[in-house]
Design a protein around this motif. Sequence first.
Motif, PDB file in Angstrom:
ATOM      1  N   THR A   3       0.832  -1.205   0.000  1.00  0.00           N
ATOM      2  CA  THR A   3       0.000   0.000   0.000  1.00  0.00           C
ATOM      3  C   THR A   3       0.867   1.256   0.000  1.00  0.00           C
ATOM      4  OG1 THR A   3      -1.681  -1.195   1.254  1.00  0.00           O
ATOM      5  CG2 THR A   3      -1.836   1.208   1.234  1.00  0.00           C
ATOM      6  N   PRO A   4       0.569   2.241  -0.873  1.00  0.00           N
ATOM      7  CA  PRO A   4       1.366   3.471  -0.895  1.00  0.00           C
ATOM      8  C   PRO A   4       0.984   4.406   0.250  1.00  0.00           C
ATOM      9  CG  PRO A   4      -0.387   3.618  -2.509  1.00  0.00           C
ATOM     10  CD  PRO A   4      -0.473   2.235  -1.922  1.00  0.00           C
ATOM     11  N   HIS A   5       1.974   5.091   0.789  1.00  0.00           N
ATOM     12  CA  HIS A   5       1.750   6.063   1.861  1.00  0.00           C
ATOM     13  C   HIS A   5       2.605   7.299   1.575  1.00  0.00           C
ATOM     14  CE1 HIS A   5      -0.302   3.055   4.377  1.00  0.00           C
ATOM     15  NE2 HIS A   5       0.650   2.228   3.979  1.00  0.00           N
ATOM     16  N   SER A   6       2.007   8.464   1.702  1.00  0.00           N
ATOM     17  CA  SER A   6       2.740   9.705   1.477  1.00  0.00           C
ATOM     18  C   SER A   6       3.648  10.004   2.676  1.00  0.00           C
ATOM     19  CB  SER A   6       1.773  10.874   1.270  1.00  0.00           C
ATOM     20  OG  SER A   6       2.485  12.100   1.210  1.00  0.00           O
ATOM     21  N   PRO A  44      24.719  12.637  -6.342  1.00  0.00           N
ATOM     22  CA  PRO A  44      24.381  12.503  -7.757  1.00  0.00           C
ATOM     23  C   PRO A  44      25.011  11.302  -8.458  1.00  0.00           C
ATOM     24  CG  PRO A  44      24.837  14.790  -7.226  1.00  0.00           C
ATOM     25  CD  PRO A  44      25.201  13.995  -6.016  1.00  0.00           C
ATOM     26  N   GLU A  45      26.209  10.869  -8.018  1.00  0.00           N
ATOM     27  CA  GLU A  45      26.888   9.779  -8.716  1.00  0.00           C
ATOM     28  C   GLU A  45      26.699   8.430  -8.033  1.00  0.00           C
ATOM     29  OE1 GLU A  45      31.261  10.536  -6.656  1.00  0.00           O
ATOM     30  OE2 GLU A  45      30.805  11.411  -8.597  1.00  0.00           O
ATOM     31  N   ASP A  46      25.778   8.346  -7.099  1.00  0.00           N
ATOM     32  CA  ASP A  46      25.617   7.147  -6.281  1.00  0.00           C
ATOM     33  C   ASP A  46      24.278   6.486  -6.596  1.00  0.00           C
ATOM     34  OD1 ASP A  46      25.668   5.193  -4.395  1.00  0.00           O
ATOM     35  OD2 ASP A  46      26.117   6.507  -2.709  1.00  0.00           O
ATOM     36  N   GLU A  47      24.271   5.552  -7.549  1.00  0.00           N
ATOM     37  CA  GLU A  47      23.028   4.890  -7.939  1.00  0.00           C
ATOM     38  C   GLU A  47      22.593   3.836  -6.924  1.00  0.00           C
ATOM     39  OE1 GLU A  47      20.862   5.416 -10.410  1.00  0.00           O
ATOM     40  OE2 GLU A  47      22.011   7.196 -10.936  1.00  0.00           O
ATOM     41  N   LYS A  48      23.542   3.251  -6.186  1.00  0.00           N
ATOM     42  CA  LYS A  48      23.195   2.172  -5.262  1.00  0.00           C
ATOM     43  C   LYS A  48      22.265   2.634  -4.151  1.00  0.00           C
ATOM     44  CE  LYS A  48      27.223  -0.867  -5.738  1.00  0.00           C
ATOM     45  NZ  LYS A  48      28.358  -1.509  -5.014  1.00  0.00           N
ATOM     46  N   THR A  49      22.441   3.871  -3.710  1.00  0.00           N
ATOM     47  CA  THR A  49      21.655   4.332  -2.568  1.00  0.00           C
ATOM     48  C   THR A  49      20.599   5.360  -2.960  1.00  0.00           C
ATOM     49  OG1 THR A  49      23.323   6.028  -2.113  1.00  0.00           O
ATOM     50  CG2 THR A  49      23.545   3.931  -0.946  1.00  0.00           C
ATOM     51  N   LYS A  50      20.425   5.612  -4.247  1.00  0.00           N
ATOM     52  CA  LYS A  50      19.438   6.586  -4.693  1.00  0.00           C
ATOM     53  C   LYS A  50      18.036   6.169  -4.262  1.00  0.00           C
ATOM     54  CE  LYS A  50      17.670   8.892  -8.813  1.00  0.00           C
ATOM     55  NZ  LYS A  50      17.731   8.978 -10.294  1.00  0.00           N
ATOM     56  N   ASP A  51      17.348   7.065  -3.567  1.00  0.00           N
ATOM     57  CA  ASP A  51      15.962   6.850  -3.113  1.00  0.00           C
ATOM     58  C   ASP A  51      15.833   5.718  -2.091  1.00  0.00           C
ATOM     59  OD1 ASP A  51      15.129   8.868  -4.814  1.00  0.00           O
ATOM     60  OD2 ASP A  51      14.704   7.490  -6.452  1.00  0.00           O
ATOM     61  N   LYS A  52      16.945   5.273  -1.516  1.00  0.00           N
ATOM     62  CA  LYS A  52      16.889   4.183  -0.541  1.00  0.00           C
ATOM     63  C   LYS A  52      16.742   4.757   0.867  1.00  0.00           C
ATOM     64  CE  LYS A  52      19.428   0.022   0.906  1.00  0.00           C
ATOM     65  NZ  LYS A  52      20.667  -0.778   0.685  1.00  0.00           N
ATOM     66  N   LEU A  53      15.721   4.340   1.563  1.00  0.00           N
ATOM     67  CA  LEU A  53      15.450   4.808   2.920  1.00  0.00           C
ATOM     68  C   LEU A  53      15.666   3.659   3.894  1.00  0.00           C
ATOM     69  CD1 LEU A  53      14.322   6.916   4.958  1.00  0.00           C
ATOM     70  CD2 LEU A  53      12.027   6.056   4.400  1.00  0.00           C
ATOM     71  N   LEU A  54      16.528   3.875   4.855  1.00  0.00           N
ATOM     72  CA  LEU A  54      16.749   2.899   5.924  1.00  0.00           C
ATOM     73  C   LEU A  54      16.017   3.375   7.168  1.00  0.00           C
ATOM     74  CD1 LEU A  54      20.606   2.275   5.549  1.00  0.00           C
ATOM     75  CD2 LEU A  54      18.735   0.979   4.518  1.00  0.00           C
ATOM     76  N   VAL A  55      15.206   2.507   7.743  1.00  0.00           N
ATOM     77  CA  VAL A  55      14.485   2.830   8.979  1.00  0.00           C
ATOM     78  C   VAL A  55      14.858   1.772  10.006  1.00  0.00           C
ATOM     79  CG1 VAL A  55      12.274   3.301  10.064  1.00  0.00           C
ATOM     80  CG2 VAL A  55      12.580   3.789   7.628  1.00  0.00           C
ATOM     81  N   LEU A  64      14.432  -1.819   8.470  1.00  0.00           N
ATOM     82  CA  LEU A  64      13.558  -1.828   7.303  1.00  0.00           C
ATOM     83  C   LEU A  64      14.265  -1.087   6.172  1.00  0.00           C
ATOM     84  CD1 LEU A  64      10.044  -0.940   8.804  1.00  0.00           C
ATOM     85  CD2 LEU A  64      10.800  -3.170   7.960  1.00  0.00           C
ATOM     86  N   LYS A  65      14.332  -1.713   5.000  1.00  0.00           N
ATOM     87  CA  LYS A  65      14.956  -1.090   3.844  1.00  0.00           C
ATOM     88  C   LYS A  65      13.858  -0.801   2.823  1.00  0.00           C
ATOM     89  CE  LYS A  65      19.348  -3.399   4.728  1.00  0.00           C
ATOM     90  NZ  LYS A  65      20.484  -4.184   4.197  1.00  0.00           N
ATOM     91  N   LEU A  66      13.578   0.480   2.653  1.00  0.00           N
ATOM     92  CA  LEU A  66      12.467   0.913   1.823  1.00  0.00           C
ATOM     93  C   LEU A  66      12.966   1.766   0.668  1.00  0.00           C
ATOM     94  CD1 LEU A  66      10.110   2.057   4.730  1.00  0.00           C
ATOM     95  CD2 LEU A  66      10.154  -0.199   3.631  1.00  0.00           C
ATOM     96  N   LYS A  67      12.125   1.892  -0.354  1.00  0.00           N
ATOM     97  CA  LYS A  67      12.422   2.777  -1.474  1.00  0.00           C
ATOM     98  C   LYS A  67      11.450   3.949  -1.442  1.00  0.00           C
ATOM     99  CE  LYS A  67      12.689   2.954  -6.544  1.00  0.00           C
ATOM    100  NZ  LYS A  67      13.958   3.676  -6.584  1.00  0.00           N
ATOM    101  N   LEU A  68      11.993   5.144  -1.623  1.00  0.00           N
ATOM    102  CA  LEU A  68      11.163   6.332  -1.702  1.00  0.00           C
ATOM    103  C   LEU A  68      10.820   6.604  -3.170  1.00  0.00           C
ATOM    104  CD1 LEU A  68      12.807   8.782   0.857  1.00  0.00           C
ATOM    105  CD2 LEU A  68      10.461   7.969   0.906  1.00  0.00           C
ATOM    106  N   ILE A  79       6.136   5.803   0.102  1.00  0.00           N
ATOM    107  CA  ILE A  79       6.663   4.476   0.393  1.00  0.00           C
ATOM    108  C   ILE A  79       5.550   3.458   0.232  1.00  0.00           C
ATOM    109  CG2 ILE A  79       8.471   5.285   1.970  1.00  0.00           C
ATOM    110  CD1 ILE A  79       6.658   4.411   4.298  1.00  0.00           C
ATOM    111  N   PHE A  80       5.934   2.206  -0.013  1.00  0.00           N
ATOM    112  CA  PHE A  80       4.994   1.095  -0.079  1.00  0.00           C
ATOM    113  C   PHE A  80       5.384   0.102   1.005  1.00  0.00           C
ATOM    114  CE2 PHE A  80       4.716   3.057  -4.154  1.00  0.00           C
ATOM    115  CZ  PHE A  80       3.428   2.815  -4.619  1.00  0.00           C
ATOM    116  N   LEU A  81       4.414  -0.323   1.800  1.00  0.00           N
ATOM    117  CA  LEU A  81       4.679  -1.261   2.886  1.00  0.00           C
ATOM    118  C   LEU A  81       3.948  -2.578   2.648  1.00  0.00           C
ATOM    119  CD1 LEU A  81       4.445   0.920   6.132  1.00  0.00           C
ATOM    120  CD2 LEU A  81       6.511   0.141   4.956  1.00  0.00           C
ATOM    121  N   GLU A  82       4.685  -3.661   2.792  1.00  0.00           N
ATOM    122  CA  GLU A  82       4.083  -4.994   2.770  1.00  0.00           C
ATOM    123  C   GLU A  82       3.537  -5.308   4.160  1.00  0.00           C
ATOM    124  OE1 GLU A  82       3.785  -6.681   0.085  1.00  0.00           O
ATOM    125  OE2 GLU A  82       5.252  -5.754  -1.279  1.00  0.00           O
ATOM    126  N   ASP A  83       2.647  -6.296   4.225  1.00  0.00           N
ATOM    127  CA  ASP A  83       2.032  -6.659   5.512  1.00  0.00           C
ATOM    128  C   ASP A  83       3.078  -7.041   6.554  1.00  0.00           C
ATOM    129  OD1 ASP A  83      -0.467  -6.161   4.480  1.00  0.00           O
ATOM    130  OD2 ASP A  83      -0.954  -8.259   4.089  1.00  0.00           O
TER     131      ASP A  83
END
Length: 206
Positions: A3-6, A44-55, A64-68, A79-83
Amino acid sequence: MGTPHSMNGFFAVWFEALDQDEPTVAFEIRNGRGRFLFMMFFDPEDEKTKDKLLVFLQSTRYMLKLKLYGAHDRGDFRIFLEDWQVEKIKRELQLEGGEGPAFDIAKFLDVLNASIPRSVPLSTKVKLLRENRGAYQDDLADILDFHKRTELIGERQLPPEKKPRERTLRKLYLYSAQSPEDVAAYIVDLKRRNCTVCWREPEISD
């Protein structure tokens, strides 16, 4: 995908990090019995961590490793969260027993989103990341250059066409013996002088 969450509350700290040329975000939010450490490492030159959110869920010691998703420069962060991820959050909040009102993840994230600070000093980021290095130990290869080189050698002047790499300067957050305030000031000074720092792997004694 879930489910998407703002999470548009990220815009201010995300923009601050870019505007001040310190593309690292770290802050902690406490909610009920839970403690949530949010971390982003990007440049800008770091594709591995682009949009990666660690919680990091501090009480239960789980990452929790999420994508923004979304157009961040327009304030769109989702973000999208699985059950199973929702269950991890409930466990962090100590709500897994089934007593009391049903847990509403959307309302919880709205509260969390509203609690995101608008500004985080670099010294605060340094302090949080230094104190919680063990939490993201498995991610060091993605967020640091030559992550096994942790012994500081000294400075190196860069030519005008280059600038210090964030993945190298971040090591000062974690391995410098200076105070967080001094580290923050030193990084600003290094960038002003267009210098980087050099590291080597610690020697292993017999």
